[in-house]
Design a protein around this motif. Structure first.
Motif, PDB file in Angstrom:
ATOM      1  N   ARG A  13      15.550  -7.505  14.719  1.00 17.64           N
ATOM      2  CA  ARG A  13      16.463  -8.160  15.579  1.00 17.64           C
ATOM      3  C   ARG A  13      17.623  -9.373  14.773  1.00 17.64           C
ATOM      4  O   ARG A  13      18.432  -9.373  15.215  1.00 17.64           O
ATOM      5  N   ALA A  14      16.912  -9.833  13.717  1.00 26.32           N
ATOM      6  CA  ALA A  14      17.646 -10.664  13.034  1.00 26.32           C
ATOM      7  C   ALA A  14      18.684 -10.134  12.345  1.00 26.32           C
ATOM      8  O   ALA A  14      19.919 -10.651  11.923  1.00 26.32           O
ATOM      9  N   ALA A  15      18.401  -8.700  11.788  1.00 29.97           N
ATOM     10  CA  ALA A  15      19.550  -8.105  11.032  1.00 29.97           C
ATOM     11  C   ALA A  15      20.591  -7.419  11.858  1.00 29.97           C
ATOM     12  O   ALA A  15      21.588  -6.853  11.450  1.00 29.97           O
ATOM     13  N   GLY A  16      20.150  -7.410  13.220  1.00 31.70           N
ATOM     14  CA  GLY A  16      21.288  -6.754  14.080  1.00 31.70           C
ATOM     15  C   GLY A  16      21.337  -5.098  13.818  1.00 31.70           C
ATOM     16  O   GLY A  16      22.584  -4.738  14.021  1.00 31.70           O
ATOM     17  N   VAL A  17      20.483  -4.488  13.333  1.00 27.03           N
ATOM     18  CA  VAL A  17      20.330  -3.091  13.223  1.00 27.03           C
ATOM     19  C   VAL A  17      19.837  -2.372  14.343  1.00 27.03           C
ATOM     20  O   VAL A  17      18.998  -2.886  15.087  1.00 27.03           O
ATOM     21  N   GLU A  18      20.797  -1.296  14.470  1.00 29.09           N
ATOM     22  CA  GLU A  18      20.475  -0.361  15.654  1.00 29.09           C
ATOM     23  C   GLU A  18      19.296   0.497  15.523  1.00 29.09           C
ATOM     24  O   GLU A  18      19.056   1.069  14.479  1.00 29.09           O
ATOM     25  N   LEU A  19      18.463   0.598  16.665  1.00 31.88           N
ATOM     26  CA  LEU A  19      17.093   1.362  16.641  1.00 31.88           C
ATOM     27  C   LEU A  19      17.563   3.021  16.938  1.00 31.88           C
ATOM     28  O   LEU A  19      18.107   3.230  17.863  1.00 31.88           O
ATOM     29  N   ARG A  20      17.259   3.744  16.158  1.00 27.88           N
ATOM     30  CA  ARG A  20      17.545   5.256  16.311  1.00 27.88           C
ATOM     31  C   ARG A  20      16.321   6.119  15.887  1.00 27.88           C
ATOM     32  O   ARG A  20      15.743   5.889  14.735  1.00 27.88           O
ATOM     33  N   ASP A  21      15.915   7.231  16.446  1.00 27.10           N
ATOM     34  CA  ASP A  21      15.120   8.025  15.794  1.00 27.10           C
ATOM     35  C   ASP A  21      15.570   9.458  15.628  1.00 27.10           C
ATOM     36  O   ASP A  21      14.976  10.382  15.251  1.00 27.10           O
ATOM     37  N   MET A  22      16.974   9.716  15.738  1.00 28.53           N
ATOM     38  CA  MET A  22      17.885  10.844  15.465  1.00 28.53           C
ATOM     39  C   MET A  22      19.241  10.372  14.855  1.00 28.53           C
ATOM     40  O   MET A  22      19.626   9.346  15.226  1.00 28.53           O
ATOM     41  N   PHE A  48      24.333   1.970   2.123  1.00 26.23           N
ATOM     42  CA  PHE A  48      24.520   3.505   2.066  1.00 26.23           C
ATOM     43  C   PHE A  48      24.518   3.903   3.370  1.00 26.23           C
ATOM     44  O   PHE A  48      24.531   5.162   3.567  1.00 26.23           O
ATOM     45  N   ASP A  49      24.436   3.181   4.261  1.00 30.90           N
ATOM     46  CA  ASP A  49      24.647   3.474   5.687  1.00 30.90           C
ATOM     47  C   ASP A  49      23.387   4.355   5.973  1.00 30.90           C
ATOM     48  O   ASP A  49      23.329   5.619   6.569  1.00 30.90           O
ATOM     49  N   ALA A  50      22.148   3.900   5.667  1.00 30.63           N
ATOM     50  CA  ALA A  50      20.968   4.939   5.633  1.00 30.63           C
ATOM     51  C   ALA A  50      19.948   4.524   6.471  1.00 30.63           C
ATOM     52  O   ALA A  50      20.250   3.305   7.503  1.00 30.63           O
ATOM     53  N   HIS A  51      18.911   5.328   6.800  1.00 29.49           N
ATOM     54  CA  HIS A  51      18.009   5.170   8.053  1.00 29.49           C
ATOM     55  C   HIS A  51      16.880   4.437   7.503  1.00 29.49           C
ATOM     56  O   HIS A  51      16.163   4.999   6.431  1.00 29.49           O
ATOM     57  N   VAL A  52      16.266   3.557   7.971  1.00 28.24           N
ATOM     58  CA  VAL A  52      15.080   2.817   7.553  1.00 28.24           C
ATOM     59  C   VAL A  52      13.872   3.234   8.408  1.00 28.24           C
ATOM     60  O   VAL A  52      13.876   3.069   9.618  1.00 28.24           O
ATOM     61  N   ASP A  53      12.874   3.964   7.977  1.00 28.92           N
ATOM     62  CA  ASP A  53      11.792   4.600   8.632  1.00 28.92           C
ATOM     63  C   ASP A  53      10.478   3.776   8.535  1.00 28.92           C
ATOM     64  O   ASP A  53      10.015   3.676   7.308  1.00 28.92           O
ATOM     65  N   THR A 113      23.133  10.187  14.256  1.00 25.63           N
ATOM     66  CA  THR A 113      24.345  10.224  14.785  1.00 25.63           C
ATOM     67  C   THR A 113      25.613  10.678  13.853  1.00 25.63           C
ATOM     68  O   THR A 113      25.383  10.297  12.637  1.00 25.63           O
ATOM     69  N   SER A 114      26.864  10.665  14.717  1.00 19.10           N
ATOM     70  CA  SER A 114      27.979  10.773  13.677  1.00 19.10           C
ATOM     71  C   SER A 114      28.481   9.282  13.047  1.00 19.10           C
ATOM     72  O   SER A 114      29.429   9.281  12.237  1.00 19.10           O
ATOM     73  N   VAL A 115      28.087   8.406  13.759  1.00 23.22           N
ATOM     74  CA  VAL A 115      28.677   6.922  13.354  1.00 23.22           C
ATOM     75  C   VAL A 115      27.844   6.519  12.012  1.00 23.22           C
ATOM     76  O   VAL A 115      26.527   6.494  11.992  1.00 23.22           O
ATOM     77  N   GLU A 116      28.470   6.027  11.129  1.00 27.85           N
ATOM     78  CA  GLU A 116      28.077   5.694   9.690  1.00 27.85           C
ATOM     79  C   GLU A 116      27.734   4.264   9.750  1.00 27.85           C
ATOM     80  O   GLU A 116      28.553   3.437   9.731  1.00 27.85           O
ATOM     81  N   ALA A 117      26.431   3.917   9.909  1.00 26.15           N
ATOM     82  CA  ALA A 117      25.837   2.737   9.966  1.00 26.15           C
ATOM     83  C   ALA A 117      24.243   2.716   9.724  1.00 26.15           C
ATOM     84  O   ALA A 117      23.798   3.567  10.058  1.00 26.15           O
ATOM     85  N   PRO A 118      23.629   1.638   9.224  1.00 23.92           N
ATOM     86  CA  PRO A 118      22.341   1.449   9.058  1.00 23.92           C
ATOM     87  C   PRO A 118      21.589   1.552  10.442  1.00 23.92           C
ATOM     88  O   PRO A 118      21.981   1.063  11.425  1.00 23.92           O
ATOM     89  N   THR A 119      20.593   1.968  10.433  1.00 20.89           N
ATOM     90  CA  THR A 119      19.637   2.257  11.518  1.00 20.89           C
ATOM     91  C   THR A 119      18.243   2.164  11.134  1.00 20.89           C
ATOM     92  O   THR A 119      17.977   2.227  10.044  1.00 20.89           O
TER      93      THR A 119
END
Length: 288
Positions: free
Chosen positions: A86-95, A30-35, A97-103
């Motif tokens: 790190r193993a999943a290669g997911v970007e760390l974000r706290d806000m 879902f290009d969702a954010h994991v908190d 962005t316009s890029v559709e990708a998991p964070t």
């Protein structure tokens, strides 16, 4: 409604890895954010009601021990988070962005976990926990229950062994109750993207077979490929019948309402929710 924010409460236990991997698997779809949230115990909350004979030194000792244990769990949870991300290669974000990708992001709060998790969960589209049982970890089980009853959001309980995909073949346990409606609403992002949704209605003195056919008609209007199965539990527990049929159909997600009866009644007499919480071997999306 899409699924964009996933809260994963961490506790510094083995189940953290399972919960994070399940959340990341869903986040990719879902290009969702994991908190990821760790709740540190306020040492003052570890002190029981003061009784006669409890000295100031005893209170201080209890608080120091609780603080030390909380820090140990915190370090373990943070290490697990860092390793999995790190193993999943997911970007760390706290806000966003316009890029559709998991964070993903890491957060810490202080307080009672049974209060903080439901409160924080109200601002997430989904909460993800590792499947646990009352016997194996009573604290983790209590946290799941408090979130189920207090967050007003759907929970996903992930088994130790995750399926290759979550939500391609969905089993929807349906009895027409308000709780099953809330689970249905929370699961719509999965249902509308599933290959097949199997509606499972257990025909009992409280639920008629017509309930399953009505919800199938409703889902058809949303473009969902639905098949209806009417279950006749007989003397078997309804929860067992549902789990067995979901497994037989090759389901990789079970959707159901939680605690349609009072929690106390289910604790004493047993019930579908408690049976599934203690026995499910596939991902379960549940809402109260």
């Amino acid at each position: 409604m899409s699924l964009k924010t996933i809260l994963v409460p961490l506790a510094g236990i083995d189940g953290d890895t399972v919960a994070l991997n399940a959340a990341l698997q869903i986040a990719r779809d879902f290009d969702a954010h994991v908190d990821a949230l760790f709740v540190s115990l306020d040492p003052r909350d570890a002190v029981p009601m003061l009784g006669e004979g409890m000295s100031g030194a005893m209170v201080e000792e209890i608080m120091r021990a609780a603080e030390g244990e909380s820090k140990t769990h915190l370090h373990t949870a943070r290490r697990t988070f860092d390793d999995v991300i790190r193993a999943a290669g997911v970007e760390l974000r706290d806000m966003p962005t316009s890029v559709e990708a998991p964070t993903a992001q890491w957060r810490e709060e202080t307080g009672r976990v049974e209060e903080v998790v439901p409160r924080e969960g109200r601002l997430a589209d989904l909460l993800v926990f590792a499947h646990t049982t009352l016997d194996s970890n009573s604290q983790a089980y209590a946290t799941v229950e408090s979130a189920l009853l207090g967050a007003a959001r759907p929970l996903l309980l992930a088994p130790a062994t995750l399926p290759a995909e979550i939500g391609r073949t969905v089993a929807l346990a349906w009895n027409g109750s308000p709780e099953s409606v809330r689970a249905l609403t929370g699961a719509m992002p999965f249902l509308t993207g599933a290959d097949t949704v199997h509606v499972l209605t257990a025909e009992t003195s409280h639920t008629q077979a017509a309930a399953g056919r009505r919800i199938a008609q409703y889902l058809a209007w949303h473009g969902v490929n639905v098949q209806v199965t009417i279950l006749k539990p007989g003397s078997e527990p309804v929860g067992q019948v549902i789990i067995n049929k979901a497994a037989e159909l090759g389901s990789d997600l079970l959707v159901m309402g939680g605690y349609g009866h009072s929690r106390m009644r289910e604790m004493i007499l047993g019930g579908v929710t408690r049976y599934v919480l203690n026995h499910a071997g596939l991902p379960v999306l549940m809402a109260h």
